[in-house]
Design an enzyme around this catalytic site. Structure first.
Site, short mmCIF file in Angstrom:
data_model
loop_
_atom_site.label_atom_id
_atom_site.label_comp_id
_atom_site.label_asym_id
_atom_site.label_seq_id
_atom_site.Cartn_x
_atom_site.Cartn_y
_atom_site.Cartn_z
N TYR A 17 0.84 -1.20 0.00
CA TYR A 17 0.00 0.00 0.00
C TYR A 17 0.88 1.26 0.00
O TYR A 17 2.09 1.17 -0.13
CB TYR A 17 -0.98 -0.06 1.17
N ARG A 33 3.19 -0.80 11.11
CA ARG A 33 3.30 -2.16 10.57
C ARG A 33 4.14 -2.13 9.30
O ARG A 33 3.91 -1.30 8.42
CB ARG A 33 1.92 -2.74 10.27
#
Length: 389
Positions: free
Chosen positions: A205, A252
């Protein structure tokens, strides 16, 4: 030897155990303005026995949405709707972080709940959330990314699988605004009652795209060298930490993960730089999604002084009871479980008592209603349809 069932301090919050519910997209944000609904409150409340719940990916702005029916945190409706979720989890003694996920080039024009022209919108996400709606356009928008390079592959849409499109390259001003949107969405998360936020810098992403050597072909300060390609994720994390506090901010990452057509030729040089920049901030935790290099995971573990959360690599399988040893052996402070939490709302108790584990029906994982979502019983046979009551 640490036990996965012992408490642990996470920033300003004490967790009841060291088992984390990993973020999982479920595409059930059927409320108005891409907001959560009561069914989602039930789903998360059912799983409040986890030491920490990390929500599905939440877009920090409209253009950050990648998949159908995923939730946002950039307007007043969404803030109020998420409050139903956090209240339900807290009522059961749970702790919940919002994962902020901008999908970047991993999207499709037909998937946006609402589209807007970035240059037509003034002010921060917090300002937008507190004012009357600004100018929007219902025509489809084009995903954005670090460079105008389409990911290879397809994405699910309401019309079925479609090829990824070529994204619009973010301008320098657009990058700055996106960082602000992340920070403002984090502030919105705290307003909505979340205990903190996790920034999604993994799985191909937007933040991961800036780190990569194929999706990011920029020649300005946001691309090229390791120093430049790490700038986006470092600056975004700093901005969020400055806004809500480092103790409520987490990150993350997934070093070397090729998901969504990502190449990282120099990940062994890239991620140590990220950790060196962010470790002094005192973040709530670092969440590593392991892919292809377990030894590098342990290098990161040694380099990170704060709380370390590991979602271990499990080729052809899923994280299971055998991975609790990662905490027992000191390889991680907490271990995160994904799909087993779908079918086992009381997963920590099942793991503690060595009870049988139900397997999820992945044909019902995305979209839909309560089927395959809130209708999995506990090991005692209880079906907690009214978990929010």
């Amino acid at each position: 030897m640490a036990s996965p069932f012992n408490p642990i301090q996470l920033g300003r919050t004490r967790l009841r155990n060291r088992i984390v519910m990993s973020p999982m997209t479920r595409s059930r944000a059927h409320g108005p303005a891409a907001s959560p609904n009561p069914l989602m409150a039930t789903y998360y409340a059912q799983r409040a026995g986890a030491g920490l719940i990390v929500t599905e990916g939440i877009q920090p702005n409209p253009i950050g949405q990648g998949y159908p029916s995923t939730p946002g945190l950039h307007n007043r409706t969404q803030i109020a709707a998420w409050r139903q979720v956090t209240d339900a989890v807290h009522a059961r003694g749970g702790v919940i972080f919002a994962q902020l996920m901008h999908t970047g080039r991993v999207g499709h024009p037909t998937n946006y709940a609402e589209a807007y022209h970035p240059e037509a919108v003034a002010g921060s996400a917090t300002a937008r959330a507190s004012q009357a709606p600004l100018e929007t356009r219902k025509t489809p928008a084009t995903p954005v990314g670090p460079s105008p390079i389409a990911a290879q592959g397809q994405i699910f849409t309401a019309s079925g699988l479609q090829d990824f499109v070529t994204p619009v390259a973010l301008t320098d001003a657009g990058i700055t605004q996106t960082i602000t949107d992340f920070a403002d969405a984090a502030a919105n998360a705290i307003d909505a009652g979340f205990d903190g936020v996790e920034l999604h810098g993994a799985n191909g992403y937007l933040l991961h795209q800036f780190l990569s050597t194929n999706a990011n072909q920029r020649t300005d300060k946001w691309g090229g060298s390791v120093e430049n390609r790490t700038r986006m994720i470092i600056e975004t994390t700093r901005a969020v930490a400055e806004t809500i506090g480092a103790e409520r901010t987490a990150l993350r990452i997934s070093p070397g993960n090729p998901l969504n057509d990502i190449t990282e030729d120099d990940y062994r040089q890239t991620y140590p730089r990220v950790l060196t920049a962010l470790d002094p901030l005192g973040l709530a935790y670092l969440h590593v999604l392991e892919s292809t290099d377990p030894q590098f995971t342990q290098d990161l573990r040694q380099a990170w002084r704060g709380v370390f959360v590991l979602n271990p690599s499990t080729p052809g399988s899923r994280t299971g009871p055998e991975h609790l040893r990662l905490v027992e052996d000191g390889d991680s402070d907490l271990v995160s479980f994904g799909s087993l939490f779908i079918a086992n709302p009381d997963l920590p108790e099942r793991l503690r008592t060595h009870a049988p584990l139900a397997q999820p029906d992945m044909t019902k994982a995305y979209g839909g209603d309560a089927a395959g979502y809130t209708d999995y019983p506990t090991m005692h046979g209880d079906l907690e349809r009214e978990a929010t009551a």
